[in-house]
Every structure is written in structure tokens, then in C-alpha cells.
Design a protein around this motif. Structure first.
Motif: not given
Length: 264
Positions: A150-163
Motif C-alpha cells: 500500500s505504500t507503493n508511490g503509485k498506490v499512494l497517489r491513486a488514493t488521493a489522500g484516502s490512504f
């Protein structure tokens, strides 16, 4: 003045093994960083170029940075590009400590809706599912072993902050957790192309766990045993399939808003 050693350390965090080793991960972009600052996550460092520090986007960050006493390093545009993962850095980067949530069945007492992801490997899909789960008020996202972190950069950006809004549990044994959910009174549903239930013909229960499978293989057979129920998404058009994130979002909408009538 910032040390070269610190910059090298930040750059290494873009690699999975160093994120795991250091228990920290980098995030980029003003919106993502602001959400991290507003959350209970521990932001270790902030790196900013002079132009961004003078911009309006930096203003809402100031109070959080001061209150939490977060070190702020002003660096050159060249240095930022060195530690950035993106082609066109937005002028600000932060390093956040990873809390590493541990899944325990006792948590289920306070949960109503959860997404379980079976060997999901596409970063964009995972990030979008986390974002959708946040939007629909789900309590958590569980990732099986073998899924993208979940801390992969692409994942984090796709969450738009919801992480930073809901817990994401990694390396979870889904077979064991499904039993935990059933024991806790949840009904468990698995999304499959040939599911026995049509998503628009059922009202999901108050306490529901939704399994979304791998992009190519779907949900593993070991997770499809009774009392797990299979559900398919009804189709009207000619599209071959929905990707994992789209399917998860459609089903989350139905789970949260059961019995929504047709517009016809």
C-alpha cells in the motif's frame, strides 16, 4: 543545510526493501502531504523548494508543521528531482512513518463493511479501491500476501489522500480472516464473473465483507467455499469486463445503498 546522506536515504525509500527496512515511505504532492499532516500519521521530514514555500499551497501546511514540530528542509529544484519518483515534481515531498497495522479478529467488533483483496497487484487498482472504500465509509481494507504494498508511490497517489483516512492491513491470510468475519456475524461476498447472485437484485446486509480478486485470475478457489456467496455485476452493454477497481466500486456502492431503484 541538508546533508547528502539524508537525501540518499530518502531516495532509497522509493524501493520496497528499504521502505520495509526503515518503516517509512515518501509521499509527493501538496494534497497528499496535507492529508498526511492532518492525520495521526507521523510525518518525519518535509522537503520543499523555495518557490513552493512562497506559494499559496504551502499556507495550509504551516500550522500542522509548527504544531507537530516537523523538520522542514528547503532544497533546490535539482535536489528535489533527485529524490522524487515523478517526472515533474510538484515542489514538495515528505517522509512518513509507516504504522504497519496488524489485523486481529477483535477489531471486527467495531466494523461493519470491509474490502478484502486477493493477490491484487496493479498499483492503480489498489489505490482506487482504497479511495472508493474511503468514499463509501468502509472500515478497512485487507490485503492478502502477494499483493502490491500500500505504500507503493503509485498506490499512494491513486488514493488521493484516502490512504490516511482508513487502515490498510497487509500480508493478511484471507482464508483465516474469512472465517473470522463469518464468526463475527458478517456475510462474505466474492466478486466473480459467473457469480450466483446479481448485484442489482440483492440487498446486502448491514455487516458485509467483500472479496475482490486478482486482475487476471480472479478470486482463488479456496476463498469461494460456502458460506461465502458469489456475486456478479449485471451488464447491459457489450464490454468484456470491468477492472478490479471498477468492480469493487460498483459493489461498494450497492452495499452502502441497498435497494437503490432504477431510473427507468
Amino acid at each position: 543545510m541538508i546533508s547528502r546522506e539524508l537525501l540518499k536515504w530518502v531516495k532509497k525509500l522509493h524501493m520496497k526493501k528499504y521502505r520495509e527496512q526503515e518503516g517509512s515511505f515518501p509521499i509527493e504532492g501538496p494534497n497528499l502531504i496535507l492529508e498526511a499532516l492532518r492525520s495521526d500519521f507521523h510525518v518525519l521530514y518535509l522537503f520543499v523548494i523555495p518557490e513552493f514555500r512562497e506559494s499559496k499551497a504551502f499556507v495550509p501546511m504551516k500550522r500542522h508543521l509548527q504544531e507537530k514540530e516537523i523538520p522542514v528542509y528547503e532544497i533546490s529544484d535539482r535536489d528535489l528531482k533527485t529524490i522524487s519518483e515523478t517526472k515533474s515534481p510538484s515542489g514538495v515531498l515528505a517522509v512518513v512513518q509507516n504504522p504497519k497495522y496488524i489485523f486481529k479478529k477483535d477489531l471486527l467488533q467495531n466494523w461493519r463493511r470491509v474490502v478484502l483483496l486477493d493477490h491484487l497487484r496493479e498499483p492503480g487498482n489498489l489505490g482506487t479501491i482504497i479511495r472508493s472504500a474511503d468514499w463509501y465509509g468502509f472500515d478497512a481494507v485487507l490485503l492478502s500476501k502477494g499483493s502490491v504494498e500500500s505504500t507503493n508511490g503509485k498506490v499512494l497517489r491513486a488514493t488521493a489522500g484516502s490512504f490516511f483516512h482508513l487502515p490498510v492491513f497487509e500480508d493478511v491470510s484471507l482464508e483465516e480472516s474469512v472465517l473470522n468475519f463469518i464468526e463475527a456475524g458478517f456475510q462474505v461476498f466474492a466478486a466473480t464473473g459467473e457469480g450466483a447472485l446479481a448485484h442489482n437484485e440483492i440487498d446486502f446486509p448491514e455487516r458485509a465483507a467483500l472479496i475482490i480478486g486478482n486482475e487476471r485470475q480472479g478470486v482463488h478457489a479456496a476463498l469461494l467455499k460456502e458460506p461465502v456467496q458469489t456475486v456478479r455485476i449485471s451488464r447491459r452493454g457489450r464490454g468484456e469486463s470491468l477492472n478490479a477497481a471498477m468492480a469493487a466500486t460498483v459493489l461498494m456502492d450497492r452495499i452502502v445503498f441497498p435497494g437503490r431503484g432504477s431510473l427507468e
